[in-house]
Motif scaffolding. Structure first.
Motif, PDB file in Angstrom:
ATOM      1  N   VAL A   1       0.827  -1.211   0.000  1.00 59.00           N
ATOM      2  CA  VAL A   1       0.000   0.000   0.000  1.00 59.00           C
ATOM      3  C   VAL A   1       0.863   1.264   0.000  1.00 59.00           C
ATOM      4  O   VAL A   1       0.365   2.356   0.268  1.00 59.00           O
ATOM      5  CB  VAL A   1      -0.975   0.013   1.205  1.00 59.00           C
ATOM      6  CG1 VAL A   1      -1.967  -1.126   1.105  1.00 59.00           C
ATOM      7  CG2 VAL A   1      -0.200  -0.056   2.529  1.00 59.00           C
ATOM      8  N   SER A   2       2.141   1.083  -0.279  1.00 65.77           N
ATOM      9  CA  SER A   2       3.085   2.214  -0.423  1.00 65.77           C
ATOM     10  C   SER A   2       3.174   3.074   0.830  1.00 65.77           C
ATOM     11  O   SER A   2       3.381   4.288   0.746  1.00 65.77           O
ATOM     12  CB  SER A   2       2.701   3.075  -1.631  1.00 65.77           C
ATOM     13  OG  SER A   2       2.651   2.296  -2.804  1.00 65.77           O
ATOM     14  N   CYS A   3       3.011   2.467   1.999  1.00 61.30           N
ATOM     15  CA  CYS A   3       3.025   3.251   3.239  1.00 61.30           C
ATOM     16  C   CYS A   3       4.413   3.766   3.589  1.00 61.30           C
ATOM     17  O   CYS A   3       4.555   4.765   4.301  1.00 61.30           O
ATOM     18  CB  CYS A   3       2.467   2.413   4.392  1.00 61.30           C
ATOM     19  SG  CYS A   3       3.514   0.994   4.805  1.00 61.30           S
ATOM     20  N   GLY A   4       5.437   3.056   3.142  1.00 61.22           N
ATOM     21  CA  GLY A   4       6.810   3.499   3.394  1.00 61.22           C
ATOM     22  C   GLY A   4       7.367   3.121   4.758  1.00 61.22           C
ATOM     23  O   GLY A   4       8.486   3.513   5.093  1.00 61.22           O
ATOM     24  N   LEU A   5       6.621   2.338   5.539  1.00 64.38           N
ATOM     25  CA  LEU A   5       7.115   1.971   6.875  1.00 64.38           C
ATOM     26  C   LEU A   5       8.380   1.111   6.809  1.00 64.38           C
ATOM     27  O   LEU A   5       9.145   1.041   7.766  1.00 64.38           O
ATOM     28  CB  LEU A   5       6.019   1.230   7.656  1.00 64.38           C
ATOM     29  CG  LEU A   5       4.837   2.098   8.096  1.00 64.38           C
ATOM     30  CD1 LEU A   5       3.741   1.245   8.721  1.00 64.38           C
ATOM     31  CD2 LEU A   5       5.314   3.156   9.097  1.00 64.38           C
ATOM     32  N   CYS A   6       8.573   0.449   5.678  1.00 65.43           N
ATOM     33  CA  CYS A   6       9.741  -0.424   5.534  1.00 65.43           C
ATOM     34  C   CYS A   6      11.020   0.360   5.218  1.00 65.43           C
ATOM     35  O   CYS A   6      12.123  -0.157   5.403  1.00 65.43           O
ATOM     36  CB  CYS A   6       9.507  -1.444   4.416  1.00 65.43           C
ATOM     37  SG  CYS A   6       8.976  -0.677   2.863  1.00 65.43           S
TER      38      CYS A   6
ATOM     39  N   ARG B   1       9.691  -0.094  -1.372  1.00 62.61           N
ATOM     40  CA  ARG B   1       8.540   0.509  -2.056  1.00 62.61           C
ATOM     41  C   ARG B   1       8.878   0.858  -3.499  1.00 62.61           C
ATOM     42  O   ARG B   1       8.089   0.593  -4.420  1.00 62.61           O
ATOM     43  CB  ARG B   1       8.106   1.760  -1.285  1.00 62.61           C
ATOM     44  CG  ARG B   1       6.867   2.437  -1.838  1.00 62.61           C
ATOM     45  CD  ARG B   1       6.413   3.556  -0.924  1.00 62.61           C
ATOM     46  NE  ARG B   1       7.405   4.629  -0.813  1.00 62.61           N
ATOM     47  CZ  ARG B   1       7.298   5.669   0.001  1.00 62.61           C
ATOM     48  NH1 ARG B   1       6.253   5.779   0.805  1.00 62.61           N
ATOM     49  NH2 ARG B   1       8.239   6.600   0.051  1.00 62.61           N
TER      50      ARG B   1
ATOM     51  N   ILE C   1       9.144  -2.318  -5.592  1.00 58.80           N
ATOM     52  CA  ILE C   1       7.820  -2.879  -5.911  1.00 58.80           C
ATOM     53  C   ILE C   1       7.146  -2.030  -6.988  1.00 58.80           C
ATOM     54  O   ILE C   1       6.519  -2.565  -7.922  1.00 58.80           O
ATOM     55  CB  ILE C   1       6.955  -2.970  -4.628  1.00 58.80           C
ATOM     56  CG1 ILE C   1       7.525  -4.052  -3.707  1.00 58.80           C
ATOM     57  CG2 ILE C   1       5.498  -3.269  -4.974  1.00 58.80           C
ATOM     58  CD1 ILE C   1       6.898  -4.103  -2.323  1.00 58.80           C
TER      59      ILE C   1
ATOM     60  N   CYS D   1       6.695  -5.166   7.461  1.00 60.05           N
ATOM     61  CA  CYS D   1       5.587  -4.690   6.626  1.00 60.05           C
ATOM     62  C   CYS D   1       4.224  -4.973   7.269  1.00 60.05           C
ATOM     63  O   CYS D   1       3.893  -6.130   7.533  1.00 60.05           O
ATOM     64  CB  CYS D   1       5.656  -5.363   5.260  1.00 60.05           C
ATOM     65  SG  CYS D   1       4.256  -4.927   4.216  1.00 60.05           S
ATOM     66  N   PRO D   2       3.418  -3.956   7.530  1.00 54.99           N
ATOM     67  CA  PRO D   2       2.110  -4.192   8.149  1.00 54.99           C
ATOM     68  C   PRO D   2       1.114  -4.868   7.207  1.00 54.99           C
ATOM     69  O   PRO D   2       0.116  -5.428   7.661  1.00 54.99           O
ATOM     70  CB  PRO D   2       1.634  -2.772   8.506  1.00 54.99           C
ATOM     71  CG  PRO D   2       2.369  -1.864   7.591  1.00 54.99           C
ATOM     72  CD  PRO D   2       3.674  -2.512   7.309  1.00 54.99           C
ATOM     73  N   SER D   3       1.403  -4.835   5.916  1.00 51.35           N
ATOM     74  CA  SER D   3       0.509  -5.481   4.946  1.00 51.35           C
ATOM     75  C   SER D   3       0.973  -6.886   4.580  1.00 51.35           C
ATOM     76  O   SER D   3       0.412  -7.511   3.676  1.00 51.35           O
ATOM     77  CB  SER D   3       0.431  -4.648   3.664  1.00 51.35           C
ATOM     78  OG  SER D   3      -0.020  -3.350   3.952  1.00 51.35           O
TER      79      SER D   3
ATOM     80  N   VAL E   1       3.537  -7.949   2.948  1.00 50.61           N
ATOM     81  CA  VAL E   1       4.022  -8.134   1.576  1.00 50.61           C
ATOM     82  C   VAL E   1       5.145  -9.174   1.596  1.00 50.61           C
ATOM     83  O   VAL E   1       6.080  -9.077   2.386  1.00 50.61           O
ATOM     84  CB  VAL E   1       4.553  -6.789   1.013  1.00 50.61           C
ATOM     85  CG1 VAL E   1       5.289  -7.010  -0.297  1.00 50.61           C
ATOM     86  CG2 VAL E   1       3.399  -5.812   0.820  1.00 50.61           C
TER      87      VAL E   1
HETATM   88  S1  SF4 Z   1       6.298  -3.148   1.388  1.00 50.16           S
HETATM   89 FE1  SF4 Z   1       4.901  -3.034   3.143  1.00 50.16          FE
HETATM   90  S2  SF4 Z   1       5.858  -1.540   4.535  1.00 50.16           S
HETATM   91 FE2  SF4 Z   1       6.826  -1.274   2.513  1.00 50.16          FE
HETATM   92  S3  SF4 Z   1       5.645   0.341   1.492  1.00 50.16           S
HETATM   93 FE3  SF4 Z   1       4.723  -1.619   0.868  1.00 50.16          FE
HETATM   94  S4  SF4 Z   1       3.064  -1.985   2.356  1.00 50.16           S
HETATM   95 FE4  SF4 Z   1       4.374  -0.387   3.243  1.00 50.16          FE
END
Ligand code: SF4
Ligand code: SF4
Length: 394
Positions: A14-19, A37, A40, A74-76, A78
């Motif tokens: 989801v492109s959150c950028g937490l990683c 991100r 991906i 990654c909270p999703s 991935v």
């Molecule tokens: S890989 Fe996971 S943590 Fe990183 S941007 Fe995508 S959803 Fe967010």
């Protein structure tokens, strides 16, 4: 061009950028294209026809260390490891991503005697100062101690480069297991020459599968298969998924990192007789032990009774070794390692332990006294008389 990836996994991000803060290549470059991100996004562009398998895409994929730190946070959920392996498989099949010289190098890992002879020649060349200093290697051994089986309670996977360059680690592991009353069987190294992890990471899936079949055949019976290299252990545990057969899944269920297996049987070790070692030890968690096998605590369980452990304050950041990565990307690997060296220095410990031979070699090449955790435990069980700190660096 469709990538050999699961479309469902590709859209999960989801492109959150937490990683991003956990990615070693993003940390040293600050480039979005060198982040999970960004990688991906590049995969999606190729998958959906907006970009091709060009040099830029290849670089984005190739500069990933495959540490999987991004996957762990990654909270999703991935499955980045799958995505990267699939992208590289596509590159290896459709482009000249893995050149002939690299394919020959990967093939050499599967010929154990030739690998041992080549390693000896390299060690000799080091003594004669014929190896350029830009080749980041610790001092390689001219001789290796013979390994002898001690029983049939467990198997020990011995592998390729580790057996050639770090056989004393295998010898220490066998002694520690012997102290715990565990008899060790050894495979014929010609039958199980290499786990195939480097091949798989490079996108050479057919070669990785062929090696998986060979390795499985070299460990008959039901005894646990112990592995003292975190990268190899992660690969053997993945055979079920790689081959997709019940046999492979059963084999993978028999595989344990040696620390993981021994920590669950810690009461068998004569720890009351062990010497408390006088110097503190910093603990580096190899990515494939921490993010893939989730077995890093076992190292601490085994070592805490015999030595003062000091934790790194870098939240498990990769050291930059990454299998063949340090050889293929020496500059980036060196920049990533520099951060790890700073974290090790901040602990004040004269020795760092790593349960992965690639990390230990990479750190030793920078002058660090890097040891395998079971070498330290072996020393404590033997009375703590060997190898003072600083005597083992590259
Ligand atoms: S890989 Fe996971 S943590 Fe990183 S941007 Fe995508 S959803 Fe967010
Ligand atoms: S596997 Fe490691 S290097 Fe590759 S994108 Fe994820 S965190 Fe970054």
């Amino acid at each position: 061009m469709a990538l050999r990836v699961d479309e469902e996994e590709l859209v999960t991000c989801v492109s959150c950028g937490l990683c991003l803060p956990h990615c070693p290549t993003y940390r040293v470059t600050g480039d979005e294209s060198a982040s999970p991100r960004g990688r991906i996004a590049a995969m999606r562009a190729v998958q959906h026809g907006a970009a091709g398998l060009d040099a830029e895409f290849t670089r984005y994929m190739d500069e990933c260390v495959q540490c999987r730190a991004c996957e762990a946070v990654c909270p999703s959920a991935v499955q980045f490891g799958h995505l990267m392996t699939g992208a590289r498989e596509t590159l290896a099949a459709e482009t000249h991503y893995v050149p002939r010289w690299q394919r020959l190098g990967y093939r050499a890992l599967t010929h154990h005697r030739a690998l041992l002879a080549g390693s000896r020649a390299l060690a000799l060349a080091q003594r004669l100062h014929l190896v350029p200093s830009r080749v980041s290697l610790p001092r390689l051994p001219l001789r290796r101690p013979p390994l002898r089986p001690t029983g049939d309670d467990v198997w020990l996977f011995t592998g390729c480069v580790m057996d050639a360059w770090q056989r004393p680690v295998h010898a220490a592991v066998i002694r520690v297991l012997d102290a715990a009353g565990v008899g060790v069987a050894l495979p014929d190294p010609r039958a199980a020459p290499c786990c195939g992890a480097l091949h798989h990471h490079a996108g050479l899936a057919a070669e990785a599968r062929a090696l998986a079949h060979r390795v499985m055949g070299a460990f008959p019976g039901e005894a646990p298969v112990l592995v003292d290299s975190a990268g190899c252990g992660a690969a053997l545990k993945d055979y079920g998924e790689l081959l997709g057969t019940d046999d492979a899944a059963r084999f993978s269920a028999r595989v344990f990192d040696v620390h993981e297996w021994l920590a669950a049987r810690r009461d068998r070790l004569p720890l009351d007789d062990a010497t408390q070692l006088p110097w503190p030890v910093a603990v580096h968690d190899p990515c494939h032990l921490r993010h893939v096998q989730h077995a890093q605590d076992a190292v601490r369980v085994l070592l805490a009774p015999v030595v003062e452990l000091r934790e790194l304050d870098d939240d498990g950041l990769c050291c930059g070794a990454g299998g063949a990565y340090a050889a293929l990307h020496p500059e980036l690997a060196g920049e990533i390692r520099a951060r790890k060296l700073e974290a090790i220095a901040r602990t004040g410990a004269p020795i760092v332990v790593s349960a992965n031979p690639g990390c230990a070699l990479h750190l030793a090449a920078a002058g660090v006294d890097a040891r395998h955790p079971l070498e330290v435990l072996d020393e404590a069980l033997a009375g703590g008389s060997a190898d003072r700190p600083g005597s083992r660096h590259g």
